[in-house]
Structure formats: structure tokens, C-alpha cells
Enzyme design. Structure first.
Site, PDB file in Angstrom:
ATOM      1  N   VAL A 114     -22.230 -38.734   9.058  1.00 24.23           N
ATOM      2  CA  VAL A 114     -23.677 -38.965   9.087  1.00 24.23           C
ATOM      3  C   VAL A 114     -23.953 -40.436   9.416  1.00 24.23           C
ATOM      4  CG1 VAL A 114     -25.756 -39.093   7.642  1.00 24.23           C
ATOM      5  CG2 VAL A 114     -24.281 -37.066   7.537  1.00 24.23           C
ATOM      6  N   ASP A 151     -25.690 -24.618  -3.296  1.00 22.24           N
ATOM      7  CA  ASP A 151     -26.910 -23.860  -3.569  1.00 22.24           C
ATOM      8  C   ASP A 151     -27.993 -24.632  -4.313  1.00 22.24           C
ATOM      9  OD1 ASP A 151     -25.554 -21.586  -2.645  1.00 22.24           O
ATOM     10  OD2 ASP A 151     -26.681 -20.344  -4.086  1.00 22.24           O
ATOM     11  N   GLY A 152     -27.617 -25.137  -5.490  1.00 18.25           N
ATOM     12  CA  GLY A 152     -28.583 -25.803  -6.352  1.00 18.25           C
ATOM     13  C   GLY A 152     -29.187 -27.010  -5.658  1.00 18.25           C
ATOM     14  N   ARG A 181     -25.829 -34.347 -11.804  1.00 23.20           N
ATOM     15  CA  ARG A 181     -26.909 -33.377 -11.922  1.00 23.20           C
ATOM     16  C   ARG A 181     -28.122 -34.111 -12.464  1.00 23.20           C
ATOM     17  NH1 ARG A 181     -24.051 -28.706 -11.002  1.00 23.20           N
ATOM     18  NH2 ARG A 181     -21.847 -29.128 -11.308  1.00 23.20           N
ATOM     19  N   ARG A 221     -16.602 -18.752  -9.777  1.00 20.47           N
ATOM     20  CA  ARG A 221     -17.364 -18.115 -10.846  1.00 20.47           C
ATOM     21  C   ARG A 221     -18.059 -16.860 -10.340  1.00 20.47           C
ATOM     22  NH1 ARG A 221     -18.200 -21.707 -15.371  1.00 20.47           N
ATOM     23  NH2 ARG A 221     -17.851 -23.473 -14.021  1.00 20.47           N
TER      24      ARG A 221
END
Lengths: 328, 328, 328, 328
Positions: free
Chosen positions: C27, C107-108, C76, C176
Site C-alpha cells: 500500500v 470480517d469484524g 480490538r 473456529r
């Protein structure tokens, strides 16, 4: 040369070897532990002349123990071979209020350090960092164990393809003056023959031995050759000679080269580097100079730099014998 | 060529590559799964001529999935290029009651298999096993992914020592006709330049680019060169030329060589080999012949052997562009 | 959302994966190539809220392509789940004159980015960085290929000791919600059984299969279990159950754990990361937003973030079938 | 116990370790070199009782030097603990005309061998094969060096992810009674704390030290814990305790487990194994018995089996001190 040490410079010099960063880290952290200041000199003696010097704290050497190469970089310096060059170097150190120098390197770097120490009455301690393991006064040099594993793992891969094709491979490993790498990687990789500078096998005996090995049912063969071996002019001519005289062999050559100097250090080298860095600082605190840190019989020792550069580490007869028995 | 298949022969041929053993295992186990008998042919077409053939059960291929090389060995066969040789080979297969052949190898092996199949109306399926990834009709050949990792990890080590000394390294990787390995390991190892057979950069532009790279503050440089690149006569002359024209660079050469063919296969190659072996047997059960198993867009496909050997797998323009952008 | 882009922020978010550094580098270098400014955000959305943002030039990402983890760190953020938190984050970006954001994560992280993009009409592009390979719209996520090799190489070592003792090993790998890692490392390591969340094998069938495997003469056995598998309550209870019901087995458990997230990325992951970084910047230059970069059939594609987070990447039936055939 | 030796049996016993195959190969080849016959006993003492014995020639041990595990397999034998069992074992050896036994294993295996030797006046030589390095009379046991590298490389990977998330990791390595692996991998991986059975640090001091480390600016932390450490009930309870008392830490646990026993041996272990095998045969030829081969100060030595099993190899105080200084 009793001097009160408050500030230590550390540098790497000559060919690099895995574990140099671990040794830098250890010198820096030992300084922190003993409340000494520490600076790093970039690019060896040349950087010292050019005053390429930076402060180093315990946090600055975070996460370098596992890195190959040297964060302080290395270089050869022609200028340091002159008295003018060494004078500039001394002035750089004085300017930075440095009281002592730890040099991580090999023979050449130690000789430079010894002269410097005598000319300016300046405390110098050496840490043996070279993959060749040829330095007198220490059972192991920093980087040697890693280089053995690097070279051997590559030879294991060459064995895969040699076996698939019933080929004879000549693999050249590092070691211009000494056969430590060739002998030990040769035994480790199960080589049929090992050629080292310390022993001239002779072309006749090599042919005989390969011929015998073929007749005994071995489908592929590996000959590990040290750079400095004298049996042929070089590994390519050696291979040509064998191919001409044993035409039933499909011969190939592989020169491992510089990869042997790189890579993340083995656990052995990281622990050894950590021990050597501590010992170097403790020698300085004990007012010693002109010593090389070594490991003998698992104990840290101090060796006179003069002896370290004058003599050579000899290959053990026992290991030579092992290689003969293993290729029965 | 509808034939009822009861017994399948599998062999490896040409240069070996990691994953060949995993493919042998998969062919053998797929035969067991579908209640076919299976035999292994040693040393490719030459072993077929000499009837060097053994039965293989599911248990015989226990613990070979992780091994480099090929347990069936490989060889080149001049005799198979003659009709007499191929006739002997056919008789060997008949003698062992073999109904179909799976050949794991490259271009040359497929050409041989195709001729054989046509001459004797004998079912042949090819599995592309070569590190070069240059076979038409499949996105990936067996061994390519492993060779990329092997070469790249070695170049990572060379980078360690290059950085420590501010050196320029020319690293030659495999690829006589194609630049897949050079291009991808070059990007993976962060090479400053990548030279491949598909594009002649020209000596002038190479010098310019290296000069620019130096001025931009890069302290060390890596140029990855495919064996078959045409910029210089070979990698050593290329290095000499650059050293003469950019004397500020300390230039070194490393030729990775045969190690790239060895080593334990990557997960990608082991899974791909397992899929290809199953597909090969299922094609035979579906009465197909003269096909190569390939993977396209993650799906198993069957490609006409004729097309597979006639055309070449092309390097993507996008990846070429990535390499330019990354070395900005 | 047509906006003229002059300055791009890049960050890593959620669980780390090998190749994140290679993506950051890509990037940053793509920005340099296209004459855009670039900044790095430390510690994901939390660092964005706290304005932990630094400029990044092409030289700043020197020598990070081969590093595991993420130099920008990850975290997080509960605060980012509130509108107040996101407002602060937006103000940080404005303060640094950032025009667009590239989020490397799973995803999150994409859900957060999507909400942020909509609330503040701010261009956001996602790069899928997670070892689980469970993200819809891309054949491969960054770090997956490396994690496969890491886990498989460890299972190879466990196989050594399992074979020496005729033992049954249950090895738990990450996953998971998805069985990609378990299924592919299981095939690659030659596991006798593979248990994944997508298929509940049932305890009865597991016992049967292990019993059959033992009778067929296998001396040791490996069962690879995904974290999220539902056959037992967890891998330890599963092992206990089997040991009770098949007392002739000497059962052991090994949980591979976090090591699977670390390590130097494979060539595949480094090249993929390089391609994805370029694509992300080119999407922004093309005035696109709310897209995830993906790879489909070896081509770079743009996928709506909304779809990427809503659906899941499914395991191929073909690969499931391969695993059955291989353990015949 | 002067006996003329014509035929030697070799076996592996107890937990396996990398290098056992290299030692088997060396024993077999040394027999060939000295014109002795050699047989291999499968599954240790149990296989001896069951007469699971096969002839071994120099060619039979081709290509096993690089393999993890043991081709002769290992097992524990309850029956051998009885005099009846040992009598059967002796009869097996007599039936195969075996004159002497080389046992590759640890403490327990040596005790068995010693009793056997005394009861039947049968020459027995031990080779120390265990990753724990806890055997008295030798500086290094076979497999220890490899296990150090295996564990350290995994901890390096865990460090990658720990650093990316500012986490505290507790990593358990092998060592029920001794801290060699924990101490050396801890130093090698740059662990902040190392917990070993030889020293009970106490929970209070651990908390203090971690608290201090956090305040000194370290963003992540690694604690390496030997299996047998007594600071907590086990590594999970230890982690819970720390998390409760230092809530600012995000704590994770990783148990490395059996992978530490597997893998291809390091060069150090392969050379050591080769030396030990030769020495074992030469001791037998010299009419010695009830000895263990050891390496002391780089020399091969013979140690009374009685002493080898009675005492323990002690950790050096110097290395303990190094670990304190390095985590300054």
C-alpha cells in the site's frame, strides 16, 4: 591499563555472521545492567573514523536477537590501516567520550583492534563472530553453528534430487583456510567424501574412493568440498576431472555461497552470543583489555588477542576419523 | 480407446520436483480406493524398457507424502526415443498385465507418453511435475510452490548479508525458458530488479535502474535473474558488466542451482498432488487417455496432452507490473 | 462518492496474520508510485480514535516484507463500536488530511469499516488478512497459505514421534467457524481423520474409522481437528472418549495454538499481499469505496464489503472427497 | 567381562528424540567398518522379549541420518521389569547369537540395561538419547540441540503475534525435572521471564517482575515455563493468577508439547550421534561394558552407567545469570 569505564562502544567488523545482532544486544543490555552508557558504531572501523556513532539503550535492541546480518552493518576500511585513519578513529571515540571498545568480528578485525589498543592505550575486547570457526582460543565462533545447519539443510535438499537421478554432486561450502564447515556438514549430510584444506586427498584416491562407493551399491553420491581445498584447482575443474575419468557418473556442481552467512541464528548461537556479550563487559569492568572472549569446555574464558590472531583453531583428528567410518 | 482398466502403472520422468512422491502416493491410494491394482515403474521410461516394475499397495506409500525427490527415481532414456525401445517398454507393461500408465513429469515426458499412447493404443495420463510452472493448461505444476519458497528463503538469507555490507547481489534462480520462479521469488524477496527470459530489459536500462535505486537511498540491492534471461551472456558476465560500469557497487553473484528441486513439499503442493492423483485415476476409469491433469481456477481439469506440450504457460502482465511498482 | 484522493491511511485490525506487513509495504509503495501521500495508523481503529498516526514513505517499509506480525500493530476497539468513537476516529483522519482508508483485517474489521464509510461518506477499501480463509469473495486470504505450512510442518514433527511409539494423536488447529486449515493441513500431513465444523462426523463413525485404520495395519494415527469442530465438546474430551472406547490406543493431544498466526510469510502470501496492496490503491484512484480486494481465478477483483461480510467462503466438496480417498 | 564380540544388537528405548536414527546408522556402520555383524531390535526391551530382531547392514541405514523419530521404534515394557521378562529377552539375544547390546535412550532405559547386564553378564553400552539434556556424565544428550531450535523457532512465531497485540504469553516447553530447554530457549527467544523446576521464583516475584517489565516500556512479554516448574500448579493456573492480578495484561497460554520430540536433527545432533555410535562400538571392542558414551569438553568419554543414572546433570549458574541480565 587500569581505567574507569563509563561508556562502551560496540561494533561489527569484517564478514558478517548470524548471531552478531544477538551479541550487540547482549553488549548493550549488559551495559544497561551494569549502569554503563553504550554507543553503537556503524560500518566497523570505517564508521569509527567517520564518527558514525549512535547511543544505544536496552530498548533499542528489542527484537534483534533473531535477526541475521548486523544492524550496525559492517565494512572493510583501508583508511584504518594507516596511522592517520586510526588517529581519526580515536578522536571520534574521544569526542563521544567512549572509554572502551567491543569488536565483534574475525582475525582481521582483531588485529586492527590490537594495534589500535596499543597505539592509544585504549581498552579493546574482541568477540569472535565468523562462520568459519577457525579462531584460536574458542571452541566455537558466533555464527558457525547456524551456518552448519543452513548448509546442511541445503545439502539435504540436493541429496533429494541426487538420489532421484543417481547423480554425483560436488557441493562447495565456505572455508577458505579451514575445513570445519565442510567436515561437519559433510558428516551431517552423510557425504561420501569430504575435501578440506587441511588434508590433500589427492585426485587418485578420490577416484578410487568414488569408484569403490559406486561398486558398493550406492546409487548417488555427494562430495562436500571446502572453498580452500587443494585437491583440484577449484570445484568445477574437480568435477570435470572426475566426469572424464569416471564416465559412468552424471556429475553436477553446486556452490552454496553467501547464503551461508545469513539467516536467523540457531539457539546455540543466540545463547553463546548472549554469554559472550556479558563476558566482554565484565572483562572491561575488571580492567582487562586486548582480550578475546572465548568458550572453552562450556566455560567463558578470556584469551589474549595476540594469541587469538597468531594461531589457528585445529580440526580434531577424531572427527576426521568419524567421517571415514561413516562412509564405509 | 474404451478399455476396461484393472491395473495401472505409475512413474516419474524427467527432472524431479517436490510433490512427486505425494502424487505417487495419491495414484496408488486412488487405485486402492477404486479396487484397481497398481504397479510402480522405476527410473521412468528406461525402467519401463528394462521391466523395472514392482507392485504398490496403499501401505507401500506410507510416509512418503512429505519427502522430496521421487521414491520411483527418474532418468532420461535415449532408447525410448526409438521405436524398438518403445516396443520393449510396451512388452514390459503387457507382461505385467498393466492396462494404463500415469506419467508424472514435464513436457518431454508427455511427448514420449503421447507417442507411446498412439503407437500402442495404450491409455496414458500425465501429471505435470516440474518446478518451472511453464506447462500449458494448468495454473500450477507440482513442485513450483515449494521451489518458490525454497528459493525465496535462501534469497532472504542473502539479503541479510547484502544489507550488512551494502552490496549488490545477482542471484540466479531456475527457469531456462520461463520467468515464473524469478518473477515470483523476486517479488517475494523484495528484489530491486528481476530479469526473465520473456523480457529483455537491456543492459542500459539495468544500469540506469540500479543507479537510480542507489541514489534513492537503498543501501543494498538484489537482482534476481532467471537462468534463461538474455540481458547478459550469463549471470557472471552480467555482474562483471555492472561492476565495471557502476564501480561504486560491490557486486556478488549467487547461483542457487539444484537445491531448488529438493526439499519437503509445501502444503499447497501436497494437496495439489493428492488432487491430481485422484483425477488421473478417475480419468482412466472414465475411459479417457492422452490427457494431462491440470488445475484451472481451483478446479481439476483434463487437458489434451497435445495442447499441453505444444503451447506454453504465459506470465501474467499484472504480475510484471506489480514488480515495477514494488521496487519504486 | 467521487473524491479526489491525495492521502491514504493504512492500518491492520483484528487478529494478525502473516503477510500483513507485506500488504502494508505494498500500500505504501503503491502510494509512492502513484504520487499519493500515505500514513500508517497504529493499533487499528483504537489508534485511529487516539490519532496514533504517522507518515510512511517507500523507505519506511524497507525489509518488512519477510516479517511476521504487523509493524502497525493491531487491537480490538470497543470505543469504535460507538458513534462517539467513530466520530473521534473521523476527526483524527481529517486532522491528518487523510482522504481514504485501507483496512487490512477480517470480517469484524470490514464491518466496522463499512459502517464508518457510510456514516462519514469516507472511502474505505478492505484487504482480507486472516489465516482462516473464511472470507467470502476471495479464493485466498492473506496468511492462510503460510499458516497451512506452519501447521503442517509441526504436524510432520508430531508424526515422527507418533510413528516411533505407535500412538494416536489428536492435533487441534485453528478454525473456529471453518475447516480450511484443518482440511488442507490434514491432507498435507496425511492425517487418518480430519474433523471440521462444516461436517459433524459423529463419535460412532470416528471410532469405527479409527478401529478400521488400526486393523488395516497402520501403526500410528493422526486426527486433525479444527477448533470449532462439533464431534466432541473439545479436543481433550474427544481424546478421552476415544481412549476409553479404544483402549488399545495410546492417545495424545496437541493444540497448536497461536504459533499458527506468526512466522515469515510464504512466497504465495508475499506476492498476494503485493498484488492486493496495488489493487487497493488503484480502486481508490478509480473512485471506488466499500470494496474488498479479492483474488478469484488468479485475477484481482473488487467485491462489495457488504457481501464479503454477509456470506462465507465454502469448503469445496472435491477436497473433502480427496481426504476420504487418501486415508483409504 | 572379557568377551570376544562378533555380533552387536542396537535398539532405541523410552521417549524418542531427534538424532536416534543418526545414532542407529552410526552403530550399524561402525560394525561394518570393524567387520562385526549387526542386528536391530524393534520396540526396545519389549521387542527384545518378543525376538523382534532383524539383521542390519551399512546399506540398510542409507538416508536415515536426516530423519526424526526412530526407524527401530520405541516402547515401554512392563514385562522387562520382571526377571522372567529379562530372561526371555536374554534368550532372544542368544538365539540370534548376539554378543553385546547398544541401548539408545534415557535414564529408565539405562537402568534396565544395567540390571540386564549384571544378571546375565552381558555387555551393554548406553547412548544418551533424550531431548531433556538431564543425564549426568555428558554435556549434551542426543536430540537436545534440535529440540532447542524447534521450540525456539515456534516461540519466535508466537513473539510475532504477541508483539502485534501487546500480549503476555506463557509458553510451556518440555522438561519435567530439568530446566535446560526452558532456560536456553528462553534466552534464545528473548523471554522476559523463565520458570524452571530448579528454582521456585514465587508468584510474588513473578508479578513484580512482569509489572516492572511493563513499566519499562515493553509492549509484549513472553514467559517460558518448563513443564516441571513449581511456581504455579500448572501453566494455565499460572496464567489465570497473573491475569487476575495484572488485569492490564491480555494473557495467553501455549503448550508446545510433543512437536519438540520430532523433526530432522540439527547438524550438531547428527555429528554427535555419529561420534557416539563409533565410540559405543569401540568401547565394546575394548571389552568394556556397563558404560554410557558421553561428550565432555568436546571429547568422547565413557561414564559408568551406575553414575549416569544416579546423579543429574546440573544447570550452570552462569547461564541463569545471563537470563537475568538479558531481560534487564
Amino acid at each position: 591499563m587500569k581505567k574507569f569505564i563509563r561508556k562502551v562502544a560496540v561494533m561489527t567488523s569484517g564478514g558478517d555472521s548470524p548471531g552478531m545482532n544477538a551479541a550487540i544486544r547482549s553488549v548493550v543490555r549488559s551495559c544497561a545492567y551494569y549502569k554503563l552508557e553504550c554507543v553503537g558504531v556503524y560500518r566497523g572501523y570505517q564508521g569509527m573514523i567517520e564518527s558514525d556513532i549512535v547511543p544505544m539503550s536496552a530498548r533499542d535492541v528489542h527484537h534483534i536477537i533473531q535477526k541475521g546480518g548486523t544492524v550496525l552493518k559492517s565494512a572493510r576500511s583501508k583508511e584504518f590501516r594507516t596511522i592517520e585513519g586510526r588517529k581519526k578513529a580515536y578522536e571520534s571515540l574521544k569526542e563521544h567520550k567512549v572509554d572502551a571498545l567491543v569488536v565483534i568480528g574475525g582475525d582481521g578485525s582483531f588485529t586492527g583492534g590490537m594495534i589500535f589498543s596499543q597505539e592509544f592505550n585504549f581498552p579493546v575486547i574482541g568477540i569472535p563472530g565468523t562462520i568459519d570457526n577457525d579462531i584460536f582460543g574458542t571452541d566455537y565462533t558466533l555464527g558457525y553453528d547456524t551456518a552448519l545447519n543452513t548448509a546442511m539443510e541445503v545439502i539435504d535438499k540436493i541429496r533429494d534430487t541426487a538420489s532421484s537421478h543417481n547423480r554425483l554432486f560436488f557441493v562447495e561450502v565456505m572455508g577458505r583456510d579451514s575445513g570445519f564447515i565442510a567436515l561437519n556438514t559433510g558428516i551431517g549430510a552423510g557425504a561420501e567424501e569430504i575435501l578440506i584444506p587441511e588434508e590433500n586427498m589427492g585426485l587418485e584416491r578420490l577416484l578410487e574412493s568414488l569408484e569403490k562407493s559406486r561398486r558398493s551399491g550406492k546409487s548417488s553420491s555427494l562430495v562436500v568440498v571446502a572453498e580452500g581445498d587443494k585437491t583440484g584447482a577449484n570445484v568445477f575443474e574437480l568435477a570435470d576431472y572426475v566426469e572424464k575419468n569416471l564416465p559412468q557418473y552424471d556429475v553436477r556442481v553446486s556452490v552454496l555461497g553467501h547464503m551461508q552467512r545469513g539467516g536467523s541464528p540457531s539457539c546455540f548461537d543466540r545463547v553463546l552470543a548472549s554469554r559472550m556479550g556479558v563476558k566482554a563487559i565484565e572483562l572491561l569492568l575488571d580492567s582487562q583489555s586486548n582480550k578475546m572472549v572465548g568458550v572453552q569446555n562450556n566455560e567463558m574464558v578470556a584469551v589474549d588477542l595476540e594469541n587469538a590472531v597468531k594461531e589457528h583453531h585445529k580440526i580434531s583428528k577424531e572427527i576426521l576419523r568419524i567421517s571415514d567410518i561413516m562412509s564405509v
